[in-house]
Write an enzyme that holds these catalytic residues in place. Structure first.
Site, PDB file in Angstrom:
ATOM      1  N   ASP A  37      -7.040 -27.660  -1.818  1.00  0.00           N
ATOM      2  CA  ASP A  37      -5.793 -26.907  -1.843  1.00  0.00           C
ATOM      3  C   ASP A  37      -4.767 -27.579  -2.755  1.00  0.00           C
ATOM      4  OD1 ASP A  37      -6.441 -24.813  -0.120  1.00  0.00           O
ATOM      5  OD2 ASP A  37      -5.844 -25.923   1.665  1.00  0.00           O
ATOM      6  N   LYS A  43       0.816  -1.208   0.000  1.00  0.00           N
ATOM      7  CA  LYS A  43       0.000   0.000   0.000  1.00  0.00           C
ATOM      8  C   LYS A  43       0.858   1.270   0.000  1.00  0.00           C
ATOM      9  CE  LYS A  43      -3.919  -2.195   2.292  1.00  0.00           C
ATOM     10  NZ  LYS A  43      -4.837  -2.191   3.484  1.00  0.00           N
ATOM     11  N   ARG A  46      -7.082  -3.806  -7.082  1.00  0.00           N
ATOM     12  CA  ARG A  46      -7.131  -2.576  -6.283  1.00  0.00           C
ATOM     13  C   ARG A  46      -5.733  -2.134  -5.858  1.00  0.00           C
ATOM     14  NH1 ARG A  46     -11.771  -5.179  -4.228  1.00  0.00           N
ATOM     15  NH2 ARG A  46     -10.722  -5.854  -2.310  1.00  0.00           N
TER      16      ARG A  46
END
Length: 359
Positions: A166, A72, A101
């Site tokens: 998985d 971020k 995003r």
């Protein structure tokens, strides 16, 4: 030279499916750069620990480099772009929409590095009504139908012993990435791969859910040949509380065992449909209860029957087969499970798993 020497992988995955896939690439010589959050892959904190590391983490991340980034922050984003711009493979395991995003979705990556093979791994894929539903392995198995046949004698589903969704996703992702690398040799461009644990599991039901696949009834364990309805594909308790598995329904095995037990008259029952072999199952249950597990292993030694004692993991990992094939190795004070893929021309050697942020 290892098969994947020269291939660079940027690994943004955590936990199990993605790390397993990228470790298999690292085992074959790829340079895998594990990009972790500042707190590290949560698997680092999963007990048990050996030689200062999680056994889980070591066995899914050996041979990789680690870099800790705050994606971020501008600094973290710039550092990740520097890695991606020279990568052959980018793997990510965020929930759908998160990587976009952050600014590192496939379109953005392909614009800077069109040769990159980009693999997203998620529970249900990037699209569809379940795409944003949170889930780990068991929930995927439940929604894909598999948990319904992972049941006890009373038909109640139980927690599965193996994280099949998985593992299926990791193996499917590995195959897809390698296919994409081969395709890139022809086109010069990478590709995008949307791997779902859900999608990856479904092909595993072809041999047990045939009627349902064809639009009919779902399988029931008690009447299914591979799930408990057949006498010679079943598990039996011994006198000392151990278990013996019969794991082959071929009539030669049936004949060999029932003749040795003096009940060749029961042989025809083994040819009946699954779910109609109760009398034979009862006989075998009573028979196996008469001796200990070790006594049965000795008894079977000279008989051609597909059987096996049910071992726990400690017993299995200490077995002569494991030792002979070198499947459990010691390295740097800890233990690693050797790769199942080992080439005759290459000399695989165990490598350490990285400390956080230490290449």
């Amino acid at each position: 030279m290892a098969k994947l020497t020269g291939i660079t992988v940027v690994d943004l995955t955590q936990f199990l499916p993605g790390p397993m896939m990228t470790m298999m690439l690292a085992d074959q010589g790829a340079e895998v750069i594990k990009v972790e959050p500042l707190a590290g892959d949560p698997a680092r904190a999963q007990a048990p620990f050996e030689a200062g590391q999680s056994v889980w983490f070591r066995n899914l991340n050996r041979g990789k480099r680690s870099i800790a980034l705050d994606l971020k922050s501008d600094e973290g984003k710039a550092a990740l772009w520097a890695l991606i711009e020279r990568a052959d493979i980018v793997a990510e395991g965020f929930r759908p929409g998160v990587i976009d995003r952050l600014g590192f979705g496939y379109a953005a990556v392909a614009a800077r590095n069109p040769r990159a093979v980009y693999c997203s791994i998620s529970a249900f894929g990037q699209t569809g009504p379940l795409a944003h539903h949170p889930a780990h392995d068991m929930a995927v198995q439940a929604l894909a139908g598999f948990l319904s046949v992972n049941d006890g004698a009373n038909g109640t589903p139980v927690v599965p012993g193996v994280p099949s969704a998985d593992m299926a996703a990791g193996l499917t992702a590995l195959s897809a990435v390698l296919m994409a690398l081969i395709g890139r040799e022809k086109t010069g461009r990478g590709d995008y791969i949307d791997i779902a644990m859900y999608d990856s599991m479904l092909p595993w039901c072809a041999h047990i859910a045939g009627d349902a696949i064809a639009g009919g009834a779902p399988p029931r364990s008690s009447a299914q040949r591979s799930l408990g309805g057949a006498a010679f594909y079943n598990v039996y308790r011994t006198a000392d509380g151990r278990h013996i598995a019969l794991g082959g329904r071929e009539m030669k095995f049936v004949t060999n065992l029932l003749t040795a037990l003096g009940r060749s008259d029961l042989i025809p029952i083994a040819e009946a449909p699954a779910g109609e072999q109760g009398a034979l199952i009862d006989f075998l249950r009573d028979s196996f209860a008469q001796r200990t597990g070790d006594e049965w292993v000795a008894w079977f030694a000279d008989k051609d029957v597909a059987f096996a004692p049910v071992l726990d993991f400690a017993e299995a990992l200490a077995s002569p087969q494991i030792t002979h094939r070198g499947l459990l190795v010691e390295h740097d004070g800890g233990h690693q499970i050797a790769p199942a893929i080992r080439f005759a021309a290459d000399d695989w050697q165990p490598r350490a798993a990285p400390d956080l942020g230490v290449g």
